[in-house]
Design a protein around this motif. Structure first.
Motif, PDB file in Angstrom:
ATOM      1  N   THR A   1       2.905  68.891  51.843  1.00  0.00           N
ATOM      2  CA  THR A   1       3.195  67.754  52.733  1.00  0.00           C
ATOM      3  C   THR A   1       4.691  67.591  52.901  1.00  0.00           C
TER       4      THR A   1
ATOM      5  N   ALA B   1     -11.779  63.811  52.659  1.00  0.00           N
ATOM      6  CA  ALA B   1     -10.680  64.728  52.351  1.00  0.00           C
ATOM      7  C   ALA B   1      -9.615  64.034  51.510  1.00  0.00           C
TER       8      ALA B   1
ATOM      9  N   GLN C   1      -6.527  65.569  49.198  1.00  0.00           N
ATOM     10  CA  GLN C   1      -5.684  66.015  50.291  1.00  0.00           C
ATOM     11  C   GLN C   1      -4.885  64.836  50.832  1.00  0.00           C
TER      12      GLN C   1
ATOM     13  N   LEU D   1      -4.160  67.638  57.773  1.00  0.00           N
ATOM     14  CA  LEU D   1      -4.427  67.490  56.343  1.00  0.00           C
ATOM     15  C   LEU D   1      -3.637  68.528  55.570  1.00  0.00           C
ATOM     16  N   SER D   2      -3.051  68.070  54.477  1.00  0.00           N
ATOM     17  CA  SER D   2      -2.264  68.933  53.609  1.00  0.00           C
ATOM     18  C   SER D   2      -2.937  68.968  52.228  1.00  0.00           C
ATOM     19  N   PRO D   3      -2.911  70.116  51.553  1.00  0.00           N
ATOM     20  CA  PRO D   3      -3.593  70.210  50.262  1.00  0.00           C
ATOM     21  C   PRO D   3      -2.924  69.419  49.136  1.00  0.00           C
ATOM     22  N   ASP D   4      -1.608  69.212  49.204  1.00  0.00           N
ATOM     23  CA  ASP D   4      -0.928  68.498  48.121  1.00  0.00           C
ATOM     24  C   ASP D   4       0.432  67.990  48.581  1.00  0.00           C
TER      25      ASP D   4
END
Length: 168
Positions: A14, A124, A129, A7-10
């Motif tokens: 990414t 998420a 995310q 998972l990446s925050p934005d």
């Protein structure tokens, strides 16, 4: 090949990790990005068929349709309609027709739903995310995980799973 999920925050984070994967020789066809509706992925690879349940529903439909077609063929063999003699070829044909019809109809229905394998990531993704999945050579997974952690500590590694086999 094994699939690594993280998972990446934005989008910025990414893009950084996707570029790292590309630089390390992972082809774009093995990288999938899933985001909530409305997030512009720009040059990031879209999840495509990985984001819906088409393939899983298609596989279930083929098997159920084949069983239904087989039962219909065997019934027609045992109780010939209107005195028509039916042979084994008709049973095979009805089995194949049932498998094709079942796969087609189930696949269409499954395409309308989010991939059931992504349910654990739904909250998420809804929070904004981005889920990134990459099919990697299993002997290099530890190397990729270490590279991702070094490149961006805000990326949350979610584990490894075997990829869904492609049909065809």
């Amino acid at each position: 090949m094994k699939r690594i999920c993280f998972l990446s925050p934005d989008v910025v984070h990414t893009r950084r990790v996707v570029n790292l994967l590309r630089e390390k020789g992972i082809p774009e066809k093995h990288i999938y990005v899933v985001a909530k509706h409305g997030v512009e992925l720009e040059d990031l690879p879209d999840a495509g068929p990985e984001s819906n349940d088409f393939l899983a529903a298609y596989a279930r439909g083929v098997s159920m349709g084949a069983v239904g077609g087989l039962l219909a063929g065997v019934t027609a063999l045992a109780f010939p309609p209107m005195g028509i003699v039916i042979g084994g070829g008709a049973v095979l044909l009805s089995t194949l027709a049932g498998a094709g019809f079942g796969g087609f109809m189930s696949g269409l229905a499954g395409a309308a739903f989010t991939n059931s394998r992504l349910n654990e990531f739904k909250e998420a993704i809804d929070r904004g995310q981005l889920l990134v999945m990459a099919d990697l050579p299993k002997q290099r997974i530890a190397e990729f995980e270490a590279s991702i952690r070094r490149a961006d500590p805000s990326i949350l590694l979610m584990g490894v799973e075997p990829p869904v086999p492609a049909l065809g």
